[in-house]
Design a protein around this motif. Structure first.
Motif, PDB file in Angstrom:
ATOM      1  N   ALA A   6       0.743  -1.257   0.139  1.00  0.00           N
ATOM      2  CA  ALA A   6       0.045   0.074  -0.090  1.00  0.00           C
ATOM      3  C   ALA A   6       0.864   1.307  -0.151  1.00  0.00           C
ATOM      4  N   GLN A   7       1.743   1.349   0.808  1.00  0.00           N
ATOM      5  CA  GLN A   7       2.960   2.421   0.668  1.00  0.00           C
ATOM      6  C   GLN A   7       3.421   2.609  -0.483  1.00  0.00           C
ATOM      7  N   ARG A   8       3.771   1.540  -0.997  1.00  0.00           N
ATOM      8  CA  ARG A   8       4.398   1.546  -2.539  1.00  0.00           C
ATOM      9  C   ARG A   8       3.352   2.077  -3.545  1.00  0.00           C
ATOM     10  N   ARG A   9       2.402   1.699  -3.451  1.00  0.00           N
ATOM     11  CA  ARG A   9       1.235   1.940  -4.312  1.00  0.00           C
ATOM     12  C   ARG A   9       0.988   3.348  -4.488  1.00  0.00           C
ATOM     13  N   GLU A  10       1.000   4.105  -3.109  1.00  0.00           N
ATOM     14  CA  GLU A  10       0.834   5.236  -2.853  1.00  0.00           C
ATOM     15  C   GLU A  10       1.770   6.023  -3.758  1.00  0.00           C
ATOM     16  N   LEU A  11       3.062   5.741  -3.520  1.00  0.00           N
ATOM     17  CA  LEU A  11       4.281   6.568  -4.356  1.00  0.00           C
ATOM     18  C   LEU A  11       4.211   6.127  -5.928  1.00  0.00           C
ATOM     19  N   ILE A  12       3.688   5.074  -6.184  1.00  0.00           N
ATOM     20  CA  ILE A  12       3.581   4.646  -7.806  1.00  0.00           C
ATOM     21  C   ILE A  12       2.484   5.641  -8.373  1.00  0.00           C
ATOM     22  N   PHE A  13       1.465   5.969  -7.557  1.00  0.00           N
ATOM     23  CA  PHE A  13       0.240   6.623  -8.018  1.00  0.00           C
ATOM     24  C   PHE A  13       1.061   8.251  -8.134  1.00  0.00           C
ATOM     25  N   GLN A  14       1.971   8.878  -7.216  1.00  0.00           N
ATOM     26  CA  GLN A  14       2.655  10.218  -7.568  1.00  0.00           C
ATOM     27  C   GLN A  14       3.272   9.939  -8.735  1.00  0.00           C
TER      28      GLN A  14
ATOM     29  N   PHE B 150       2.853  -0.424 -13.922  1.00  0.00           N
ATOM     30  CA  PHE B 150       4.177  -0.462 -12.961  1.00  0.00           C
ATOM     31  C   PHE B 150       4.161  -1.653 -11.932  1.00  0.00           C
ATOM     32  N   SER B 151       5.137  -2.043 -11.822  1.00  0.00           N
ATOM     33  CA  SER B 151       5.165  -2.939 -10.736  1.00  0.00           C
ATOM     34  C   SER B 151       5.183  -2.562  -9.215  1.00  0.00           C
ATOM     35  N   LEU B 152       4.754  -3.288  -8.266  1.00  0.00           N
ATOM     36  CA  LEU B 152       5.025  -2.770  -6.773  1.00  0.00           C
ATOM     37  C   LEU B 152       6.133  -3.525  -6.181  1.00  0.00           C
ATOM     38  N   CYS B 153       7.218  -4.316  -6.983  1.00  0.00           N
ATOM     39  CA  CYS B 153       8.107  -5.237  -6.487  1.00  0.00           C
ATOM     40  C   CYS B 153       9.302  -4.225  -6.515  1.00  0.00           C
ATOM     41  N   VAL B 154       9.279  -2.984  -5.891  1.00  0.00           N
ATOM     42  CA  VAL B 154      10.227  -2.128  -5.926  1.00  0.00           C
ATOM     43  C   VAL B 154      10.214  -1.500  -4.693  1.00  0.00           C
ATOM     44  N   THR B 155      11.334  -0.998  -4.006  1.00  0.00           N
ATOM     45  CA  THR B 155      11.281  -0.356  -2.472  1.00  0.00           C
ATOM     46  C   THR B 155      10.846   0.907  -2.636  1.00  0.00           C
ATOM     47  N   ALA B 156      10.223   1.352  -1.489  1.00  0.00           N
ATOM     48  CA  ALA B 156       9.608   2.743  -1.416  1.00  0.00           C
ATOM     49  C   ALA B 156      10.611   3.817  -1.857  1.00  0.00           C
ATOM     50  N   GLU B 157      11.880   3.476  -1.412  1.00  0.00           N
ATOM     51  CA  GLU B 157      13.175   4.270  -1.707  1.00  0.00           C
ATOM     52  C   GLU B 157      13.241   4.350  -3.084  1.00  0.00           C
ATOM     53  N   LYS B 158      13.256   3.301  -3.893  1.00  0.00           N
ATOM     54  CA  LYS B 158      13.692   3.484  -5.315  1.00  0.00           C
ATOM     55  C   LYS B 158      12.394   4.138  -6.073  1.00  0.00           C
ATOM     56  N   ILE B 159      11.200   3.785  -5.466  1.00  0.00           N
ATOM     57  CA  ILE B 159      10.197   4.703  -6.255  1.00  0.00           C
ATOM     58  C   ILE B 159      10.467   6.086  -5.891  1.00  0.00           C
ATOM     59  N   GLN B 160      10.879   6.333  -4.808  1.00  0.00           N
ATOM     60  CA  GLN B 160      10.936   8.189  -4.542  1.00  0.00           C
ATOM     61  C   GLN B 160      11.900   8.430  -5.302  1.00  0.00           C
ATOM     62  N   GLU B 161      13.049   7.772  -5.396  1.00  0.00           N
ATOM     63  CA  GLU B 161      14.172   8.149  -6.481  1.00  0.00           C
ATOM     64  C   GLU B 161      13.726   8.410  -7.937  1.00  0.00           C
ATOM     65  N   ALA B 162      12.587   7.383  -8.215  1.00  0.00           N
ATOM     66  CA  ALA B 162      12.167   7.757  -9.616  1.00  0.00           C
ATOM     67  C   ALA B 162      11.572   8.874  -9.583  1.00  0.00           C
ATOM     68  N   ILE B 163      10.610   9.140  -8.787  1.00  0.00           N
ATOM     69  CA  ILE B 163       9.834  10.396  -8.628  1.00  0.00           C
ATOM     70  C   ILE B 163      10.935  11.611  -8.864  1.00  0.00           C
ATOM     71  N   ASP B 164      11.792  11.501  -7.841  1.00  0.00           N
ATOM     72  CA  ASP B 164      12.732  12.635  -7.872  1.00  0.00           C
ATOM     73  C   ASP B 164      13.592  12.979  -9.222  1.00  0.00           C
ATOM     74  N   ARG B 165      13.768  11.903  -9.826  1.00  0.00           N
ATOM     75  CA  ARG B 165      14.398  12.132 -11.259  1.00  0.00           C
ATOM     76  C   ARG B 165      13.599  13.027 -12.201  1.00  0.00           C
ATOM     77  N   PHE B 166      12.338  13.134 -11.890  1.00  0.00           N
ATOM     78  CA  PHE B 166      11.626  13.935 -12.826  1.00  0.00           C
ATOM     79  C   PHE B 166      11.387  15.456 -12.153  1.00  0.00           C
TER      80      PHE B 166
END
Length: 383
Positions: free
Chosen positions: A297-305, A365-381
């Motif tokens: 659920a935590q990861r999905r919220e970040l993927i939504f972002q 998008f897969s949810l098999c990625v750590t929250a930290e990595k998803i946040q890093e992906a967000i930050d790249r944009f």
């Protein structure tokens, strides 16, 4: 000159097999690729599962060939799983067959029930292996449309207009992969009635029931479903055991016997230690899913972002291990869209087109990625 079988000309290499070579090459070149494409759980199984396999390797018969049907305790654990979570009664001796992953079950079922020239109803979008396996056994895939405006459910009026005289088998998958549509028992009742009317074997591929889903269901809950339906299930996503390759097929004894006839000619049984680990996993109570789903659920919220950063829209009520997102208006190629992100931001996202033509205009998008990595992906944009 030695040539390959003609059947190989009907299928392509599995998309991820080819695409991940490209991803690995970028990584080898020093690119910091974040892989959001594959649904391979990165979380570990429960400690009791690890302990069970570790202990089992010291048992006297651990390294011998095992039964083609699996250990009796494993089949009983699978039957208990269906009783506990779906209220479905299964005879563990005759109606449950352990598999080395449910993916092999797709091939076993095709070999057991399809002849050359038979037709197979396959969802569009849907798991690409359904079509590939049909072609490999020289059956004919017939795609049926799933679209967002119909909640990614079959249009029965359209199905009834087809010539179904050669259709032998129909694949469904609810919760649906890749869209996350939940399906319902009402839908399953309609599907069972349709299959019975046209004497079609209905197979529900059901590995995502417990991921971010408050109401898991099985097609075998429908009265009379065993007459026309099989269900595949898996420990891969449910218990973080993807690499262990443990799945099952459930249904009436006649269907299971036919699949066993194929399976017994293709392997020599599942490794004893893996079976013992699977038995331990199946004994876990519902709190296991609560723990797992808090992470997802935590990861999905970040993927939504992240999806919103890309201008995509999505269904917040979808379930499963993925987020299926619609591309912004005016974007006409999912594959070009994900390639631009891969080569510019070094993030790998799956294009919807690999799941069929109705996947164009979507990405997964897969949810098999750590929250930290998803946040890093967000930050790249934001750079």
């Amino acid at each position: 000159m030695i040539t390959t079988a003609k059947r190989l000309t009907t299928v392509e290499e599995y998309y991820f097999s080819a695409k991940l070579r490209e991803v690995r090459q970028l990584i080898a070149e020093g690119k910091p690729v974040i892989n959001m494409g594959i649904g391979s759980p990165d979380l570990a199984p429960d400690a009791s599962v690890i302990a069970a396999i570790q202990s089992a390797v010291n048992d006297d018969n651990a390294h011998q060939y095992q039964s083609y049907q699996g250990l009796p305790e494993l089949r009983l654990g699978m039957a208990d799983f269906y009783k506990n979570y779906f209220d479905v009664d299964l005879n563990s001796n005759t109606e449950v067959l352990p598999l080395m992953g449910s993916k092999e079950g797709i091939m076993h079922i095709a070999l057991a029930f399809l002849n050359q020239g038979d037709q197979v109803l396959i969802p569009n979008p849907g798991y690409p292996t359904y079509s590939s396996v049909a072609k490999l056994v020289e059956a004919e895939p017939i795609l049926y449309d799933l679209i967002a405006t119909k909640n990614w459910e079959p249009d029965f009026d359209a199905l009834e207009k087809l010539d179904l005289s050669r259709v032998k088998l129909m694949w469904i998958s609810y919760p649906h992969m890749p869209t996350g549509a939940t399906g319902s028992l009402v839908l399953f009742e309609k599907l069972v009635a349709f299959a019975r009317k046209h004497q079609i074997l209905l197979v529900n591929d059901n590995p995502y029931s417990f991921v971010l889903n408050d109401h898991p269901i099985s097609i075998l809950q429908v009265d009379g479903a065993k007459e026309v339906a099989l269900e595949l299930n898996s420990l891969s996503k449910t218990y973080n055991m993807a690499g262990w390759r443990v799945g099952m097929v459930c249904g009436n004894a006649t269907f299971i016997d036919a699949i066993l006839k194929v399976k017994s000619n293709m392997d020599s049984g599942m490794f004893y230690g893996i079976q013992k680990g699977a038995i331990a996993a199946l004994k876990l109570d519902a709190s296991w899913f609560d723990i797992l789903n808090k992470v997802y659920a935590q990861r999905r919220e970040l993927i939504f972002q992240l999806a919103e950063k890309l201008g995509c829209t999505y269904d917040q009520n979808a379930v499963g291990l993925f987020v299926w997102a619609k591309l912004p208006a005016g974007i006409h190629s999912s594959e070009k869209f994900i390639d631009d992100i891969l080569f510019n931001q070094h993030i790998f996202i799956t294009p919807g087109t690999i799941f069929g033509s109705n996947g164009e205009g979507y990405i997964r998008f897969s949810l098999c990625v750590t929250a930290e990595k998803i946040q890093e992906a967000i930050d790249r944009f934001d750079k």
